[in-house]
Scaffold this motif. Structure first.
Motif, PDB file in Angstrom:
ATOM      1  N   VAL A   1       0.860  -1.192   0.000  1.00 55.83           N
ATOM      2  CA  VAL A   1       0.000   0.000   0.000  1.00 55.83           C
ATOM      3  C   VAL A   1       0.892   1.237   0.000  1.00 55.83           C
ATOM      4  N   PRO A   2       1.237   1.752  -1.185  1.00 55.63           N
ATOM      5  CA  PRO A   2       2.186   2.875  -1.250  1.00 55.63           C
ATOM      6  C   PRO A   2       1.545   4.210  -0.893  1.00 55.63           C
ATOM      7  N   ASP A   3       2.316   5.012  -0.207  1.00 55.00           N
ATOM      8  CA  ASP A   3       1.961   6.417   0.071  1.00 55.00           C
ATOM      9  C   ASP A   3       0.547   6.592   0.630  1.00 55.00           C
ATOM     10  N   PRO A   4       0.180   5.902   1.696  1.00 50.07           N
ATOM     11  CA  PRO A   4      -1.175   6.080   2.244  1.00 50.07           C
ATOM     12  C   PRO A   4      -1.307   7.446   2.915  1.00 50.07           C
ATOM     13  N   ARG A   5      -2.488   8.024   2.804  1.00 48.28           N
ATOM     14  CA  ARG A   5      -2.735   9.315   3.444  1.00 48.28           C
ATOM     15  C   ARG A   5      -4.181   9.351   3.927  1.00 48.28           C
ATOM     16  N   VAL A   6      -4.385   9.982   5.050  1.00 45.76           N
ATOM     17  CA  VAL A   6      -5.721  10.106   5.636  1.00 45.76           C
ATOM     18  C   VAL A   6      -6.477  11.193   4.871  1.00 45.76           C
ATOM     19  N   VAL A   7      -7.733  10.907   4.507  1.00 49.76           N
ATOM     20  CA  VAL A   7      -8.485  11.841   3.664  1.00 49.76           C
ATOM     21  C   VAL A   7      -9.817  12.260   4.287  1.00 49.76           C
ATOM     22  N   GLY A   8      -9.957  12.102   5.566  1.00 50.36           N
ATOM     23  CA  GLY A   8     -11.186  12.513   6.221  1.00 50.36           C
ATOM     24  C   GLY A   8     -11.017  12.493   7.726  1.00 50.36           C
ATOM     25  N   PRO A   9     -12.053  12.847   8.452  1.00 48.54           N
ATOM     26  CA  PRO A   9     -11.984  12.820   9.918  1.00 48.54           C
ATOM     27  C   PRO A   9     -11.701  11.413  10.438  1.00 48.54           C
ATOM     28  N   VAL A  10     -10.966  11.344  11.546  1.00 52.74           N
ATOM     29  CA  VAL A  10     -10.659  10.062  12.193  1.00 52.74           C
ATOM     30  C   VAL A  10     -11.133  10.149  13.638  1.00 52.74           C
TER      31      VAL A  10
END
Length: 406
Positions: A378-387
């Motif tokens: 899973v390359p370059d994962p980034r969070v894209v919303g509230p956690v």
């Protein structure tokens, strides 16, 4: 009392005023401020141990015990069939009976004993990643973290993988016993029904294993013997339950928490991808910096003076391992996340003393293998919303974790 034996309730200690629904991240500044003043503070439910050394000492001291059924008591349940079942589990035991059971069981949870789970762990993680690999995004909790541990527990106990959904349903219902956000009295029939179905399933497995021992955990527990002492059917059933309840939501929540903090530090994710041998240090650092289990409760069995502080008999004490794992007296720049920390002191997230988590070796292997495979695939994962996170008390961790990846 003299000054040397002044009760923690009479001493001039800092006070914590956080809301019981607050998350670890919301409360941390308050912990950090109190930690600079004293190793103990008075929190919403009682004294909280904040320093690493005092937390470790309390966890190792037999004068502090686990209050039986504390989660049930918080809901007003202090007797009855659910109370009896919970308080008779190894998770609530003390003294000679607890030592006997741990002695019989511990050999099945050594690093060598849990290594046999590696092929299953590897297969389960890769199958989960297969489902999301070409999508470019997923809700990580639902897609990866939530379904991950149950097939591993099925394999650990020796149950067929096709039964994992049954195990998952039982775990969901039974785990309500440690939840602070449900009406436990109303849910009691649901919990007892699920628990009864699980026990009946395990009883069938025990009967079969006594005739056909294999290399699974249940067979190991049946083989376990110490000077002629063996586990009876009720103890085997109870231990299987303990494996289910202790190894499900903990692993789910910690994997999600570990994934989030690694997404928040892309340079660390890249480092893990380049150097998979850092997977185990990454597990230790994520559990230190961003644990899903942030505290554990103890009760003073008598008046206890430790570290210059006196806890009266019967006092409920929150051992705040989240704060202790960020003690600046122990960890350099404790808020910094760094999977290459040089020989850091052992984390307290797995507890300590007589109640140190029996499944710690397995949990570390599950998390390390998952992070290794995820970093590779899973390359370059980034969070894209509230956690959103669950509250600090009880089981914390992300409720959801929306990510995108390359």
């Amino acid at each position: 009392m003299t000054a040397a034996t002044l009760s923690v309730f009479e001493a001039d200690l800092p006070t914590l005023t956080y809301d019981l629904t607050a998350t670890p991240q919301q409360i941390y500044p308050e912990f950090r401020s109190a930690q600079q003043q004293a190793p103990v503070a008075l929190g919403p439910i009682g004294p909280e141990v904040l320093s690493y050394e005092l937390a470790r000492a309390v966890l190792r001291d037999p004068r502090f015990g686990i209050p039986p059924g504390i989660h049930l008591s918080a809901h007003g349940i202090t007797s009855g069939p659910l109370w009896d079942r919970v308080t008779r589990s190894i998770l609530n035991m003390e003294g000679d009976e607890h030592r006997r059971l741990r002695g019989l069981v511990s050999r099945a949870f050594t690093p060598r004993g849990t290594a046999r789970m590696d092929p299953t762990i590897h297969t389960v993680v890769n199958e989960l990643v297969d489902r999301i690999e070409g999508q470019g995004s997923c809700e990580f909790v639902e897609a990866i973290a939530r379904p991950y541990p149950i097939p591993v527990i099925c394999a650990l106990l020796g149950a067929p993988r096709e039964d994992w959904q049954r195990f998952s349903r039982w775990a969901e219902d039974i785990f309500k016993i440690v939840s602070f956000d449900c009406d436990l009295a109303a849910e009691e029939p649901v919990i007892l029904r699920a628990w009864g179905e699980f026990d009946a399933y395990i009883d069938e497995m025990i009967a079969h294993r006594r005739e056909n021992l294999t290399d699974d955990l249940l067979s190991e527990l049946i083989r376990a013997e110490d000077d002629g002492d063996r586990l009876d059917a009720a103890e085997l059933r109870m231990l299987a339950f303990s494996v289910l309840i202790a190894g499900t939501d903990t692993t789910r929540s910690q994997l999600a928490a570990s994934m989030q903090v690694l997404c928040d530090h892309p340079e660390q994710w890249a480092l893990l991808r380049e150097r998979p041998e850092l997977a185990m240090p990454a597990v230790e650092e994520t559990m230190r910096h961003s644990p899903s289990m942030c505290s554990t409760v103890r009760s003073a069995l008598d008046d206890v003076t430790i570290g210059g502080h006196t806890f009266p008999a019967g006092t409920f004490i929150l051992v705040n391992t989240f704060a202790a794992n960020r003690d600046p007296a122990i960890y350099d720049d404790p808020a910094r996340f760094d999977i290459t920390r040089d020989e850091p002191p052992p984390i307290l997230t797995f507890g300590g003393g007589a109640h140190y988590c029996l499944g710690a070796n397995l949990a570390r292997r599950e998390l390390a293998e998952a992070l290794t495979i995820l970093a590779r695939r899973v390359p370059d994962p980034r969070v894209v919303g509230p956690v959103p996170w669950r509250p600090l008390l009880g089981m914390s961790g992300p409720v959801s974790l929306p990510i995108e990846f390359g």
